[in-house]
Design a protein around this motif. Structure first.
Motif, PDB file in Angstrom:
ATOM      1  N   ASP A  10      -1.524  42.470  18.055  1.00  0.00           N
ATOM      2  CA  ASP A  10      -2.607  42.103  18.961  1.00  0.00           C
ATOM      3  C   ASP A  10      -2.113  40.997  19.889  1.00  0.00           C
ATOM      4  OD1 ASP A  10      -4.901  41.125  20.212  1.00  0.00           O
ATOM      5  OD2 ASP A  10      -6.159  41.362  18.438  1.00  0.00           O
ATOM      6  N   PRO A  11      -2.174  41.167  21.214  1.00  0.00           N
ATOM      7  CA  PRO A  11      -1.723  40.106  22.117  1.00  0.00           C
ATOM      8  C   PRO A  11      -2.430  38.780  21.879  1.00  0.00           C
ATOM      9  CG  PRO A  11      -2.036  42.142  23.327  1.00  0.00           C
ATOM     10  CD  PRO A  11      -2.581  42.384  21.942  1.00  0.00           C
ATOM     11  N   ASP A  12      -3.660  38.817  21.349  1.00  0.00           N
ATOM     12  CA  ASP A  12      -4.392  37.583  21.067  1.00  0.00           C
ATOM     13  C   ASP A  12      -3.824  36.824  19.879  1.00  0.00           C
ATOM     14  OD1 ASP A  12      -6.074  37.996  23.193  1.00  0.00           O
ATOM     15  OD2 ASP A  12      -7.701  38.850  22.001  1.00  0.00           O
ATOM     16  N   HIS A  13      -2.889  37.422  19.144  1.00  0.00           N
ATOM     17  CA  HIS A  13      -2.244  36.714  18.041  1.00  0.00           C
ATOM     18  C   HIS A  13      -1.311  35.615  18.533  1.00  0.00           C
ATOM     19  CE1 HIS A  13      -2.628  40.040  14.713  1.00  0.00           C
ATOM     20  NE2 HIS A  13      -3.784  39.499  15.064  1.00  0.00           N
ATOM     21  N   LEU A  14      -0.928  35.659  19.782  1.00  0.00           N
ATOM     22  CA  LEU A  14       0.017  34.676  20.295  1.00  0.00           C
ATOM     23  C   LEU A  14      -0.589  33.276  20.193  1.00  0.00           C
ATOM     24  CD1 LEU A  14       2.869  34.946  21.643  1.00  0.00           C
ATOM     25  CD2 LEU A  14       1.722  34.396  23.789  1.00  0.00           C
ATOM     26  N   THR A  15       0.125  32.358  19.551  1.00  0.00           N
ATOM     27  CA  THR A  15      -0.369  30.987  19.398  1.00  0.00           C
ATOM     28  C   THR A  15      -0.128  30.191  20.678  1.00  0.00           C
ATOM     29  OG1 THR A  15       1.721  30.125  18.551  1.00  0.00           O
ATOM     30  CG2 THR A  15       0.190  31.080  16.940  1.00  0.00           C
ATOM     31  N   LEU A  16      -0.821  29.067  20.793  1.00  0.00           N
ATOM     32  CA  LEU A  16      -0.600  28.192  21.948  1.00  0.00           C
ATOM     33  C   LEU A  16       0.837  27.684  21.970  1.00  0.00           C
ATOM     34  CD1 LEU A  16      -3.906  26.084  21.966  1.00  0.00           C
ATOM     35  CD2 LEU A  16      -3.224  27.863  23.597  1.00  0.00           C
ATOM     36  N   GLN A  17       1.396  27.381  20.798  1.00  0.00           N
ATOM     37  CA  GLN A  17       2.777  26.922  20.724  1.00  0.00           C
ATOM     38  C   GLN A  17       3.727  27.996  21.242  1.00  0.00           C
ATOM     39  OE1 GLN A  17       4.322  26.367  16.758  1.00  0.00           O
ATOM     40  NE2 GLN A  17       5.900  24.923  17.427  1.00  0.00           N
ATOM     41  N   ALA A  18       3.467  29.255  20.850  1.00  0.00           N
ATOM     42  CA  ALA A  18       4.320  30.352  21.313  1.00  0.00           C
ATOM     43  C   ALA A  18       4.179  30.569  22.814  1.00  0.00           C
ATOM     44  CB  ALA A  18       3.973  31.629  20.557  1.00  0.00           C
ATOM     45  N   ALA A  19       2.950  30.506  23.326  1.00  0.00           N
ATOM     46  CA  ALA A  19       2.722  30.686  24.762  1.00  0.00           C
ATOM     47  C   ALA A  19       3.458  29.611  25.569  1.00  0.00           C
ATOM     48  CB  ALA A  19       1.229  30.665  25.062  1.00  0.00           C
ATOM     49  N   LYS A  20       3.418  28.374  25.095  1.00  0.00           N
ATOM     50  CA  LYS A  20       4.117  27.292  25.794  1.00  0.00           C
ATOM     51  C   LYS A  20       5.630  27.504  25.758  1.00  0.00           C
ATOM     52  CE  LYS A  20       0.533  23.789  24.946  1.00  0.00           C
ATOM     53  NZ  LYS A  20       0.185  22.556  24.195  1.00  0.00           N
ATOM     54  N   ALA A  21       6.146  27.981  24.629  1.00  0.00           N
ATOM     55  CA  ALA A  21       7.585  28.240  24.527  1.00  0.00           C
ATOM     56  C   ALA A  21       8.002  29.359  25.480  1.00  0.00           C
ATOM     57  CB  ALA A  21       7.952  28.595  23.085  1.00  0.00           C
ATOM     58  N   ILE A  22       7.187  30.414  25.572  1.00  0.00           N
ATOM     59  CA  ILE A  22       7.464  31.486  26.532  1.00  0.00           C
ATOM     60  C   ILE A  22       7.485  30.927  27.950  1.00  0.00           C
ATOM     61  CG2 ILE A  22       6.500  33.594  27.568  1.00  0.00           C
ATOM     62  CD1 ILE A  22       5.579  34.401  24.762  1.00  0.00           C
ATOM     63  N   GLY A  23       6.565  30.026  28.242  1.00  0.00           N
ATOM     64  CA  GLY A  23       6.509  29.420  29.571  1.00  0.00           C
ATOM     65  C   GLY A  23       7.721  28.568  29.906  1.00  0.00           C
ATOM     66  N   ARG A  24       8.425  28.069  28.893  1.00  0.00           N
ATOM     67  CA  ARG A  24       9.611  27.235  29.126  1.00  0.00           C
ATOM     68  C   ARG A  24      10.905  28.049  29.115  1.00  0.00           C
ATOM     69  NH1 ARG A  24       6.603  23.608  25.640  1.00  0.00           N
ATOM     70  NH2 ARG A  24       7.669  24.449  23.809  1.00  0.00           N
ATOM     71  N   THR A  25      10.817  29.338  28.840  1.00  0.00           N
ATOM     72  CA  THR A  25      12.016  30.174  28.676  1.00  0.00           C
ATOM     73  C   THR A  25      12.523  30.706  30.015  1.00  0.00           C
ATOM     74  OG1 THR A  25      11.396  30.832  26.431  1.00  0.00           O
ATOM     75  CG2 THR A  25      12.877  32.304  27.631  1.00  0.00           C
ATOM     76  N   ASP A  26      13.833  30.658  30.184  1.00  0.00           N
ATOM     77  CA  ASP A  26      14.470  31.183  31.396  1.00  0.00           C
ATOM     78  C   ASP A  26      14.972  32.619  31.210  1.00  0.00           C
ATOM     79  OD1 ASP A  26      14.426  28.642  32.964  1.00  0.00           O
ATOM     80  OD2 ASP A  26      15.723  27.971  31.314  1.00  0.00           O
ATOM     81  N   VAL A  27      15.464  32.931  30.006  1.00  0.00           N
ATOM     82  CA  VAL A  27      16.046  34.248  29.759  1.00  0.00           C
ATOM     83  C   VAL A  27      15.487  34.804  28.446  1.00  0.00           C
ATOM     84  CG1 VAL A  27      18.155  35.603  29.540  1.00  0.00           C
ATOM     85  CG2 VAL A  27      18.182  33.480  30.868  1.00  0.00           C
ATOM     86  N   PHE A  28      14.913  36.000  28.517  1.00  0.00           N
ATOM     87  CA  PHE A  28      14.398  36.671  27.332  1.00  0.00           C
ATOM     88  C   PHE A  28      15.368  37.776  26.927  1.00  0.00           C
ATOM     89  CE2 PHE A  28      10.715  34.869  29.397  1.00  0.00           C
ATOM     90  CZ  PHE A  28       9.979  34.341  28.342  1.00  0.00           C
ATOM     91  N   PHE A  29      15.712  37.813  25.653  1.00  0.00           N
ATOM     92  CA  PHE A  29      16.645  38.811  25.135  1.00  0.00           C
ATOM     93  C   PHE A  29      15.870  39.844  24.318  1.00  0.00           C
ATOM     94  CE2 PHE A  29      19.048  34.901  25.755  1.00  0.00           C
ATOM     95  CZ  PHE A  29      20.121  35.354  26.502  1.00  0.00           C
ATOM     96  N   LEU A  30      15.932  41.090  24.746  1.00  0.00           N
ATOM     97  CA  LEU A  30      15.237  42.187  24.075  1.00  0.00           C
ATOM     98  C   LEU A  30      16.252  43.212  23.604  1.00  0.00           C
ATOM     99  CD1 LEU A  30      12.271  42.851  26.566  1.00  0.00           C
ATOM    100  CD2 LEU A  30      12.355  41.226  24.673  1.00  0.00           C
ATOM    101  N   LEU A  31      16.039  43.750  22.407  1.00  0.00           N
ATOM    102  CA  LEU A  31      16.883  44.829  21.898  1.00  0.00           C
ATOM    103  C   LEU A  31      16.096  46.127  21.951  1.00  0.00           C
ATOM    104  CD1 LEU A  31      18.791  43.315  18.833  1.00  0.00           C
ATOM    105  CD2 LEU A  31      19.546  43.567  21.203  1.00  0.00           C
ATOM    106  N   ASP A  32      16.623  47.087  22.675  1.00  0.00           N
ATOM    107  CA  ASP A  32      15.993  48.393  22.836  1.00  0.00           C
ATOM    108  C   ASP A  32      16.222  49.223  21.577  1.00  0.00           C
ATOM    109  OD1 ASP A  32      15.010  50.811  23.615  1.00  0.00           O
ATOM    110  OD2 ASP A  32      16.456  51.162  25.214  1.00  0.00           O
TER     111      ASP A  32
END
Length: 248
Positions: A10-32
């Motif tokens: 659920d996208p609403d599971h994202l915590t405020l701490q996680a949202a802030k960390a995403i906001g500070r991130t420059d590069v996201f690494f995803l594995l397909d």
């Protein structure tokens, strides 16, 4: 590097701490993980779009395949983890600049049956690239399952254990009457007909399926539902609490 738990679906599971960390991130690494599991990538990309800054970059690598029915389970997992760490190491070396912050978004919580922390430690141990990393906790599928069924995981004064289907198939764990089971491809719960089961698949997603009852009464339906859902989606994530009667 951030290791960010993003919840059970659920996208609403994202915590405020996680949202802030995403906001500070420059590069996201995803594995397909392939087309069958594209929905796992889609949720990550949705969260990145919602909370990241405009200059962020998304880098994708191919998740290595592994034998799902190995003769040497421990050795196979160790080999797969090493190959996975090599993919991530190459991505970090190529795409993460010295003054930038990277992130890996982890389904559920990074501390529960996830290899990301161990993979980053393995990369650091090789010494080819260096970085610091921080772990951001997330809502696990276990917590989400209990909430959906409106139950507690433990009974008053009693412990519970989190284990795998592989372990449960070897026998009920000693010293506990309440067992949370993950990664149960062989559906080991069917061997305990007198226990109560609280089962869920794709918990907290649009495809969520729940079932509960005495194993003897609901096992056949759960097995059929699980098989159909796995064929339809190409993958399945399911978890359950198995609760046997107290021996007072």
């Amino acid at each position: 590097m951030y290791v960010i738990g993003i919840g059970a679906g659920d996208p609403d599971h994202l915590t405020l701490q996680a949202a802030k960390a995403i906001g500070r991130t420059d590069v996201f690494f995803l594995l397909d993980k392939g087309e069958a599991k594209q929905s796992l990538i889609d949720l990550r990309e949705r969260l990145i779009r919602g909370y990241s800054h405009p200059r962020k970059r998304i880098v994708e690598g191919r998740d290595p395949d592994r034998d799902r029915t190995p003769a040497d389970y421990t050795g196979t997992i160790a080999d797969w983890r090493t190959r996975r760490s090599q993919v991530i190491e190459e991505l970090i070396a190529e795409h993460l600049k010295e003054d930038e912050t990277g992130a890996i978004l982890v389904w559920g919580d990074p501390s529960l049956y996830d290899s990301t922390i161990a993979i980053l430690e393995e990369i650091l141990a090789r010494g080819a690239v260096t970085f610091e990393f921080e772990v951001i906790p997330g809502i696990s599928s276990v917590s989400a399952l209990a909430a959906k069924h409106r139950i507690g995981l433990n009974r008053v004064g009693q412990p519970f254990q989190v284990t795998t289907g592989r372990r449960l198939a070897e026998g009920w764990p000693e010293g506990v009457d309440d067992v949370v089971v993950m990664l149960d491809a062989q559906q080991a719960f069917t061997g305990h007909p007198d226990a109560e089961i609280y089962w869920g698949a794709y918990v907290s997603t649009e495809d969520e399926i729940l079932a509960a009852g005495r194993v003897a009464d609901v096992a056949e339906d759960i097995v059929a539902t699980r098989t159909e859902a796995r064929e339809r989606h190409g993958w399945i994530m399911d978890t359950y609490l198995l609760r046997r009667p107290r021996q007072d």
